[in-house]
Design an enzyme around this catalytic site. Structure first.
Site: not given
Length: 174
Positions: A127-129
């Site tokens: 997960l990465h924003v």
């Protein structure tokens, strides 16, 4: 009338099963490999390290200053985060937006996640924003027609600007 631009090259991405192109192999995601490389932050383009979360430049940026905020721990979904990771992730996203605004003075900022391969996640296992500075009129024929982007500065320059901005806007222990 709707104009269409042929992008047949996308068919392989849509129809292929999981593979190396999802940014993951036996050694973990590209982000896990980056962290375990032992390379200095200046080489890896890491611009901020927290206790549970870090921020790194996207090496395939939409524009200069495109930052990814992600947990050190490789998880695929928001529900996989611990409460402490969730708190630090969103606090770091907010601080990253502040740093990007300070370093680049954009007209706006995009913040978003692509959860899962079908959602466009290039590394769906970690997960990465995305935090992306935007300017009025920053999309042009190069990205629309030529499938190319023009970036006005090198990643090393972007990383330096953002490290300085993080230093101005973040507590030392954040």
């Amino acid at each position: 009338m709707l104009d269409r631009i042929w992008s047949g090259w996308r068919a392989a991405y849509v129809t292929d099963g999981p593979s190396r192109q999802d940014g993951h192999d036996a050694a973990g995601s590209v982000f896990t490999q980056l962290l375990s490389s032992g390379a200095p932050d200046e080489e890896t383009h890491i611009v901020h390290r927290g206790k549970l979360v870090f921020a790194v430049l996207n090496i395939h940026p939409y524009t200069s200053g495109h930052v990814l905020v992600l947990p050190y721990r490789e998880v695929a979904d928001l529900s996989d985060l611990t409460p402490d990771e969730t708190t630090e992730l969103w606090a770091t996203v907010t601080r990253t937006v502040d740093a990007v605004r300070s370093a680049y003075a954009p007209d706006g900022t995009n913040v978003g996640l692509n959860l899962g391969r079908a959602a466009g996640g290039s590394v769906p296992t970690h997960l990465h924003v995305h935090v992306v500075p935007r300017w009025t009129g920053d999309s042009n024929f190069m990205s629309s027609i030529a499938n190319a982007q023009t970036l006005p500065e090198a990643l090393e320059v972007s990383a330096g600007r953002l490290r300085a901005a993080f230093g101005r806007h973040l507590p030392a222990d954040a």
